[in-house]
Design a protein around this motif. Structure first.
Motif, mmCIF file in Angstrom:
data_model
loop_
_atom_site.group_PDB
_atom_site.id
_atom_site.type_symbol
_atom_site.label_atom_id
_atom_site.label_comp_id
_atom_site.label_asym_id
_atom_site.label_seq_id
_atom_site.Cartn_x
_atom_site.Cartn_y
_atom_site.Cartn_z
ATOM 1 N N VAL A 151 -6.089 -8.675 47.223
ATOM 2 C CA VAL A 151 -7.190 -9.623 47.061
ATOM 3 C C VAL A 151 -6.819 -10.684 46.030
ATOM 4 N N TYR A 152 -6.882 -11.937 46.475
ATOM 5 C CA TYR A 152 -6.598 -13.092 45.621
ATOM 6 C C TYR A 152 -7.913 -13.814 45.346
ATOM 7 N N PRO A 153 -8.556 -13.541 44.205
ATOM 8 C CA PRO A 153 -9.883 -14.115 43.943
ATOM 9 C C PRO A 153 -9.810 -15.534 43.382
ATOM 10 N N GLY A 154 -10.960 -16.192 43.349
ATOM 11 C CA GLY A 154 -11.042 -17.554 42.846
ATOM 12 C C GLY A 154 -10.903 -17.677 41.344
ATOM 13 N N HIS A 155 -11.052 -16.571 40.630
ATOM 14 C CA HIS A 155 -10.884 -16.524 39.178
ATOM 15 C C HIS A 155 -10.327 -15.148 38.819
ATOM 16 N N ASP A 156 -9.738 -15.064 37.635
ATOM 17 C CA ASP A 156 -9.273 -13.788 37.100
ATOM 18 C C ASP A 156 -8.066 -13.262 37.881
ATOM 19 N N GLN A 157 -7.859 -11.946 37.870
ATOM 20 C CA GLN A 157 -6.605 -11.343 38.309
ATOM 21 C C GLN A 157 -6.603 -10.948 39.786
ATOM 22 N N VAL A 158 -5.401 -10.921 40.348
ATOM 23 C CA VAL A 158 -5.200 -10.401 41.700
ATOM 24 C C VAL A 158 -5.459 -8.905 41.682
ATOM 25 N N THR A 159 -6.039 -8.395 42.762
ATOM 26 C CA THR A 159 -6.377 -6.978 42.832
ATOM 27 C C THR A 159 -6.129 -6.498 44.259
#
Length: 196
Positions: free
Chosen positions: A175-183
């Motif tokens: 998961v590549y979110p719009g803010h913060d870290q990849v998960t």
């Protein structure tokens, strides 16, 4: 596929550049035009994709479309108000180029075979984009939390329904979110209270 990750601007928004077969797909070009352009050398830009219309995810769109005038812009119709030059919507910013309105389902962008997942709640036009084993979640899903739903076009109950849709996806997705870290989706299902 190679994914370049840029984190810049006042809101620390994540811009992603997907590179494969000498083609580049830009996702959520925030306040990072020069950095984005520096990573495009030797690649043909085949598209710009907006997960939603908030200004921190769209600031560089016009500059990019001026630099690459044949490149299509993709966004869901539900967030048109945010980019309309005639309107002043909080957290919106005008875009002076036209966009292609996307729908949920398969979407070919150059050689990239993608899947649009309609996930309103953070905004009316929020979407996630799946490419292979990557999910670009915009501000719908973050590591350990979710996007806010108290802004124009947001709705907490609708967001919860969208999260149920994400819970059904392949657990192996990164998961590549719009803010913060990849998960990963597997991590979020185990640790994110909004996905339990």
């Amino acid at each position: 596929m190679k994914v370049i990750y840029l984190n810049q601007g006042k809101f620390q928004e994540n811009t992603y550049i997907c590179l494969e077969d000498k083609e580049a797909l830009i996702i959520d070009p925030g306040n990072s035009f020069l950095s984005i352009q520096a990573n495009l050398q030797g690649y043909k830009v085949v598209g710009i994709y907006l997960t939603h219309g908030h200004s921190d995810h769209t600031v560089s769109v016009d500059d990019l479309m001026d630099a690459y005038p044949e490149v299509p812009l993709f966004m869901h119709e539900g967030d048109r108000d945010f980019i309309d030059p005639k309107l002043f919507i909080p957290y919106g910013a005008a875009i002076y180029h036209s966009f292609i309105a996307i729908q949920e389902g398969p979407l070919a962008i150059g050689h990239f075979q993608t899947e649009v997942i309609y996930t309103p709640g953070h905004s009316m036009g929020s979407t996630c984009l799946r490419i292979k084993d990557c999910l670009f979640s915009g501000d719908t899903l973050f590591k350990g939390t979710v996007g806010r739903s108290d802004l124009y076009g947001g709705d907490e109950q609708v967001l919860m329904q969208s999260l149920k849709k994400l819970k059904k996806l392949n657990l192996c997705l990164k998961v590549y979110p719009g803010h913060d870290q990849v998960t990963t989706l597997a991590y979020e299902l185990q640790n994110n209270p909004f996905l339990r």
